[in-house]
Structure formats: structure tokens, C-alpha cells
Design an enzyme around this catalytic site. Structure first.
Site, mmCIF file in Angstrom:
data_model
loop_
_atom_site.group_PDB
_atom_site.id
_atom_site.type_symbol
_atom_site.label_atom_id
_atom_site.label_comp_id
_atom_site.label_asym_id
_atom_site.label_seq_id
_atom_site.Cartn_x
_atom_site.Cartn_y
_atom_site.Cartn_z
ATOM 1 N N ASP A 268 0.858 -1.177 0.000
ATOM 2 C CA ASP A 268 0.000 0.000 0.000
ATOM 3 C C ASP A 268 0.904 1.240 0.000
ATOM 4 O OD1 ASP A 268 -3.155 0.081 1.263
ATOM 5 O OD2 ASP A 268 -2.031 1.940 0.990
ATOM 6 N N LEU A 269 0.580 2.215 -0.838
ATOM 7 C CA LEU A 269 1.405 3.428 -0.868
ATOM 8 C C LEU A 269 0.980 4.352 0.274
ATOM 9 C CD1 LEU A 269 1.600 4.104 -4.689
ATOM 10 C CD2 LEU A 269 2.942 2.586 -3.240
ATOM 11 N N ASP A 311 -4.240 2.477 -4.751
ATOM 12 C CA ASP A 311 -2.799 2.396 -4.551
ATOM 13 C C ASP A 311 -2.413 1.088 -3.874
ATOM 14 O OD1 ASP A 311 -3.975 2.943 -2.167
ATOM 15 O OD2 ASP A 311 -2.493 4.409 -1.513
#
Ligand code: C2E
Ligand code: CA
Ligand code: CA
Length: 665
Positions: A268-269, A311
Site C-alpha cells: 500500500d502506498l 494504490d
């Protein structure tokens, strides 16, 4: 395929195919003709011999039999060498030549017995010739020439013989034969044309069927491409969620021989949403593509790298070394994501968190294994982000609990299931109540008591932190309205607000609205800002200024935990500092804590900031703090947090305990 549907066979090709069909028809007809030919020739010869036994009859029948044998050999040769297909024209030439030679021999029949006269017997021979001709022509509907070359000598010889007979009857018969010949010629031409037409139709039908099957194949091919597209993320070219799930299920759930090991990474960003919101979707796309590229560069050939949406990314790491490589890829992407991404010439740092789960230890089905990776990711984010989290079973229970809290919170807020308790703050000098702090409580129907930090975290995860704050502020305002009746006029109530709520102007608008609705003076509502590393002065400053301008009191909570500098606090123009409970611990014996607290009190005095000590649990602690110059305190020694309804009874009980009040006053 470029031009779509297959073209019709070209004219030359059609002609060739029709020739082949003609050659096939003639070839298959000739064997039957040979049998008939041989039979008729033999019987004719026998009849002739009986009529007049002359040598030419023997030569004739011998020649016919020899020719028919030769034609039979040629027939076999054509079949064995597949000449019909390879060269239909050659086959037709060979067959026609045989027919012509046969026709020539038959043409000799009327002249075998010397002078020709139309006697009863010769009439028989003419009849046989006519019958042979008709048979030959009827036989060869596909290709007229073979029949014609056979029939022509026959008819010529019959007509000649009739002319030679030179009687009126023979002349009439000769004329009839000529006429009939023309009719037969025409008929055979027409039947050949009909054959060619029917063959051409058949070929067209075949070619249409072929092009339909081509079209079909093409449709199937495009369908395959479409389904590939549907399983690919168009932005990054990575697999999409559907393909990822399909692959994972195929490996673990649908395979008879699942692998010995497998690793799943969930990624996950960290700052994607902010970049998307502030720099635009174009920038977001650049980030996603660049991170995809970096992630793909870390993964191996057989691994599945997917973008699950937004994301979120995931990798299926396969092979005997999957656990080790899973670690390496996870740590690799966390590191690579910290390298700036160039967005329109501006370097922007994104950061990523990752969670790792291993098969079979952390889950044996696609679903449980992926859920484990997700839990590990969740833990990595909670642990401060920009790290790789490894799944462990203890996490599952914790995360499960968090999930349940999140799923129940909106409804609990709606139904007023959350309780707000109030803990009094006391003057160490006078013993009077100088304020209250509002504290959340939730007795979850299944999980039991849920701690306030858990509630706050869930509210943030659900993006309903404002609703939670509104909930507490509303109850604090209502409580404030009851205080004058308790003889506590003009005493403030504090609420806790987490720093993240200070970005934007939602909080000030919300609190101004609530105090106005309840007719409460904002100066009586104190806002405790929990001191956190993430309290971003630049982001929170304007909102703090608005709150201050609206007349709210500001306090910094948990002071001394080491996050904020004093200079910064001064710049915030706060009204109060709350000294963390950890400084009270062992205050009776710890000279260090005593020194620290008196120093803080001195600073407070010089900056005219109130200092209040939290977590005072015993009378001794209260006494020492009072001697150190501390004026305000809060803690179990004075009172546990209590409901609004309990406050009156507590106050009454307090007044009725002179010993206690004496000690405090
Ligand atoms: P806090 O703001 O530091 O609140 C004080 C905490 O210390 C409260 O815990 C209180 O019950 C506890 N406490 C009070 N006196 C004593 C004592 O003598 N000894 C000990 N050991 N503890 C004492 P609580 O209610 O569990 O709250 C924990 C934290 O949760 C709070 O820390 C605050 O940061 C947060 N919190 C509570 N209510 C809210 C809320 O409505 N909104 C937000 N954003 N945070 C809240
Ligand atoms: Ca507090
Ligand atoms: Ca505190």
C-alpha cells in the site's frame, strides 16, 4: 489476420477444383463403362461369329479386350499416382485417349464382315453402336469430351455404313442418327455446364463455410484478447484483482498438488491519496506507473505482480525460495518507494508499506493467506508505515478486533451507544473542582470495553473522526449547561481532539456550530490537542488560530512525551499544558521527576500558561505536587471518570467527607 474474412477462391483456383471434380467423375465412371464395354463387345463378337465366322471378328474382339485391359491399367495408375488431384487435366487426357481408341475400335464393327448392307444383322450392329453412344453420353454428364471422342467415331462409322448401304431406308436412318447426334451433343454440353455450375456452387458453399469458421476463429481470438485486457490493469499493465485472485485460487484451491511454499505480499502506498488530491490525477498516474515499474523489477519471472485497485498492489511469489524472496521483494519495494518519483520535474517521495504472509503457515487457502498478508500490511501501517510487516497469529486477533470495532462504530454513534464520562480537575490549593475532561467509553456488545484510542483509530480509518468529535462535543456542551445547577458556574469542560483533525477548517466550524446550538460560551470548552509527532504546525496552525479567535481554550495534552518544542507551544498561544502521568510516577522518591516538574511549573508561570498534572493516584502524590508549586491536578485519587448523572452525587459525597476536604483545602 489482417483482412478479416477469408477471400473467395480465385477464379483460377475454382476452375482447377472444378476440373478435379470432373476428372474424379470421369475416372469413377470409366470402370463401369469398361465392364459394360467388354460385355457388349464380347456378346457382339459372339453374335457376329455365329452369323459369319471370319477372322477380323477375332482380331476385333482381341483388340477390344487388350485395349480395355490397358485402359484398366491406366485407370489404376491414375488412382495410385493420385493424378486426378495432382493434374486433373492429364487424367482427363489419358481417360479421353482411352475412350477415343475404344471409339475407333468400335467404329470398325460394321465393317468386320466385308460388304456392308442393311440386313437384319447389320441393323443389330448399328443398334449396338447407337446404344453404346447413348450409354457413353448419359454416363459422362460431368465432362462431355471423353464421351464425345468415344461416340464420334462410332456415329461416323454408323452413318458411313448406312450411306454405303445406299437404300432409301438407310439414308433416312443415317439422317436420323445425325439429328440424334446433334441432340445428344447438345445434351452432353448442357449436362457438363450444369455439372460445372453445381460444382461452382458447392465450392462457394465450402468457401463460405470456411470463411465463417475463419470469422469464428477471429471472434474467438478477439475474445481472448478482450479477456486478457479485462484481466490487466490498463494503467500499469500489471494483472488486475480478478486475475490475481484467479491465479492464487488456481495455485492453492484448485490444484491437486499445491506448492510446498508460496509468499503473498500486500503493498500500500503511504502518500498516494495526498498526491492525487493535491497534484492531480495525472501525477497520481505517474506515481502508480513508476511504483509498478519498480515493483516489477524486483519480482521474478514466475511471480504475479498485480494492482488490486487504487494504490494497492500485491505479489504472488512462487518457487522453493518463495519465503526468502518474499522478504527481499517486500523490503526492496519499501526501500525503492522511498526514492523520489519525478512528477513534472519535481521529486516527490511516496513511501510504501508492505505485509508478508507465507503458505502454508499463515493460511492454507487463497482467501485466508491473502487476508493474512493484508493483516500484516495493516500492522506495518500502524507500526509507523514505510516498513515490511510479517504476519503472525497474534496480529490476527488484534486486527480482527479492530475490524469489528470499525464495523460497529458508525451504528454505535448513530444509536448513541457510546458514553462520554467526565473526570474532574481539582485545585491543589483550594480543593475545588476547576474543570472536567470528557472521556469516551464504549461497552461493545461482543468485545466488552473498547479503549478510547481504539475508538479514535477506528473513526480515523472510517474517515468519521469529525462525527466522533461532534458526538463528544455535543455531550460536553450539554454537560456544561447543567454545571451552574451544581454550583459549578463558569467551570470549563475539556474535549480531546486528535491532531489529524486540525487540517482544513472543519473542526472550528463544527465546534462553533455546536456551542452556538447549545448556547454555550466557547471560552468554557477546552480543546486538548494530543501531542503527537505528526502534529504539523504548518497544516494545523491556521485552524488553531481560528479556534483561538472563536474564543475556545486550547490545551496541549500529554506534555513531556517529547514531541513538541516549547518554542512551538508558545507560538500556538495555548492556555494550558497537561503534564503526562509518567512524571507523577514515583514522584515521592524520584528527585529527577521532582526537578523536572518544578522546572515545568516555572516555565508555565513565566509564559502564563496553566500547568495541570495528570494521573494523580494517591494523597502523597497530591501533597508533594502541591509542595512543588503545582496548582491543578487530575487523577483517580480525586475521582474516576464518571457519567454526567453521577457528578451531583459525587459532589455531595465530597462535601460530606470533611477529612478529605480538609486535607485538600
Ligand atoms: P488522555 O487525554 O491522556 O486522558 C487521560 C487518561 O488517563 C484517561 O484514560 C483517564 O481515564 C486516565 N486516567 C485519569 N486518571 C488516572 C489515574 O489516576 N491513573 C491512571 N492510570 N489513569 C488515569 P482513557 O479514558 O482511557 O483515555 C485514554 C486516552 O484516549 C486519552 O488520554 C485520550 O488521548 C484519548 N481519548 C479519550 N477520549 C477521547 C475523545 O473523546 N476523543 C479523542 N480524540 N481522544 C480521546
Ligand atoms: Ca486528554
Ligand atoms: Ca493526557
Amino acid at each position: 489476420m489482417t483482412d478479416g474474412i477469408r477471400q473467395q477462391p480465385e477464379d483460377g483456383e475454382t476452375a482447377r477444383l472444378i476440373r478435379i471434380a470432373q476428372a474424379e467423375a470421369v475416372h469413377s465412371g470409366v470402370s463401369l463403362s469398361l465392364v459394360a464395354n467388354t460385355f457388349v463387345a464380347t456378346t457382339t463378337a459372339v453374335v457376329m461369329w455365329l452369323h459369319q465366322p471370319v477372322r477380323p471378328v477375332l482380331y476385333w474382339i482381341a483388340a477390344i479386350l487388350a485395349l480395355n485391359a490397358a485402359r484398366l491399367v491406366v485407370l489404376k495408375l491414375i488412382a495410385v499416382r493420385n493424378i486426378v488431384k495432382k493434374s486433373p487435366e492429364t487424367a482427363l487426357h489419358l481417360l479421353s485417349a482411352g475412350a477415343f481408341l475404344s471409339g475407333l475400335l468400335w467404329a470398325g464393327a460394321p465393317f468386320l464382315q466385308g460388304e456392308f448392307r442393311l440386313t437384319g444383322f447389320n441393323a443389330y450392329v448399328i443398334l449396338v453402336l447407337g446404344g453404346m453412344s447413348a450409354g457413353a453420353l448419359m454416363q459422362s454428364t460431368a465432362y462431355a469430351r471423353t464421351a464425345l471422342v468415344f461416340v464420334a467415331p462410332l456415329l461416323v462409322s454408323a452413318v458411313v455404313a448406312l450411306f454405303l448401304t445406299n437404300t432409301p431406308v438407310s439414308m433416312v436412318i443415317a439422317a436420323d442418327i445425325l439429328l440424334l447426334s446433334i441432340v445428344m451433343l447438345r445434351t452432353s454440353r448442357l449436362s457438363e455446364e450444369a455439372f460445372i455450375r453445381s460444382q461452382a456452387d458447392r465450392l462457394r458453399a465450402v468457401s463460405l463455410a470456411l470463411s465463417l469458421s475463419d470469422a469464428n476463429a477471429e471472434i474467438r481470438q478477439s475474445y481472448r484478447q478482450l479477456s486478457l485486457l479485462a484481466s490487466q490493469d490498463p494503467l500499469t499493465g500489471l494483472s488486475n484483482r480478478a486475475l490475481f485472485n484467479q491465479r492464487l485460487r488456481a495455485i492453492l484451491d484448485e490444484s491437486d498438488r499445491p506448492p510446498a511454499s508460496l509468499a503473498i505480499l500486500a503493498i500500500d502506498l503511504d502518500r498516494f491519496k495526498a498526491i492525487n488530491d493535491t497534484m492531480g490525477h495525472g501525477a497520481g498516474d505517474v506515481v502508480l506507473r513508476e511504483i509498478s515499474r519498480r515493483l516489477s523489477s524486483l519480482a521474478g519471472e514466475g511471480d504475479t505482480v498485480a494492482r488490486l485497485g487504487g494504490d494497492e498492489f500485491a505479489v504472488i511469489v512462487e518457487g522453493a525460495d518463495a519465503p526468502d524472496r518474499g522478504h527481499l521483494i517486500g523490503e526492496g519495494i519499501v526501500k525503492l518507494a522511498e526514492e523520489p518519483v519525478d512528477i513534472g520535474g519535481r521529486p516527490v517521495v511516496i513511501g510504501a508499506s508492505a505485509g508478508l504472509a507465507l503458505y502454508p503457515d499463515h493460511g492454507e487457502t487463497a482467501e485466508t493467506l491473502f487476508a493474512s498478508a493484508d493483516i500484516a500490511l495493516y500492522a506495518a501501517k500502524q507500526g509507523g508505515r514505510r516498513r515490511l510487516g510479517m504476519f503472525n497469529p497474534a496480529l490476527r486477533a488484534r486486527i480482527e478486533r479492530q475490524r469489528r470495532i470499525e464495523s460497529g462504530l458508525p451504528e454505535a454513534l448513530e444509536q448513541g451507544e457510546l458514553v462520554v464520562l467526565f473526570q474532574p480537575q481539582i485545585s491543589l490549593l483550594t480543593g475545588r473542582v476547576v474543570g472536567f475532561e470528557a472521556l469516551l467509553r464504549w461497552n461493545h456488545p461482543e468485545l466488552g470495553p473498547v479503549s478510547p484510542p481504539e475508538i479514535v483509530q477506528a473513526a480515523h480509518a472510517l474517515h468519521i473522526a469529525y462525527r466522533l468529535t461532534a458526538y463528544v462535543a455535543t455531550r460536553a456542551a450539554a454537560f456544561l449547561k447543567t454545571l451552574p445547577q451544581l454550583g459549578l458556574d463558569g467551570i470549563p469542560v475539556a474535549i480531546n481532539v486528535s491532531p489529524r483533525e486540525f487540517s482544513g477548517s472543519g473542526l472550528s466550524a463544527l465546534l462553533v456550530g455546536i456551542t452556538a446550538d447549545h448556547g454555550v460560551d466557547p471560552a468554557l470548552l477546552e480543546i486538548e490537542i494530543t501531542e503527537e509527532a505528526t502534529l504539523d504546525a504548518a497544516a494545523a496552525g491556521p485552524e488553531l488560530a481560528r479556534l483561538e479567535a472563536a474564543g475556545f481554550r486550547l490545551a496541549v495534552d500529554d506534555f513531556g512525551m517529547g514531541h513538541s518544542s516549547l518554542a512551538y507551544l508558545v507560538s500556538l498561544r495555548i492556555d494550558r499544558l497537561k503534564i503526562d502521568r509518567s512524571f507523577v510516577n514515583g514522584i515521592a522518591t524520584s528527585r529527577e521527576n521532582q526537578t523536572l516538574i518544578s522546572a515545568l511549573i516555572g516555565i508555565g508561570l513565566s509564559l502564563s500558561i496553566d500547568i495541570i498534572i495528570e494521573g494523580v493516584e494517591t494523597a502523597d502524590e497530591a501533597e508533594i505536587l502541591r509542595m512543588l508549586g503545582c496548582r491543578f491536578a487530575q487523577g483517580y485519587h480525586f475521582a474516576q471518570p464518571m457519567s454526567a448523572g453521577e457528578v451531583a452525587a459525587w459532589l455531595a459525597g465530597r462535601d460530606a467527607t470533611p477529612a478529605l476536604s480538609a486535607a485538600e483545602r
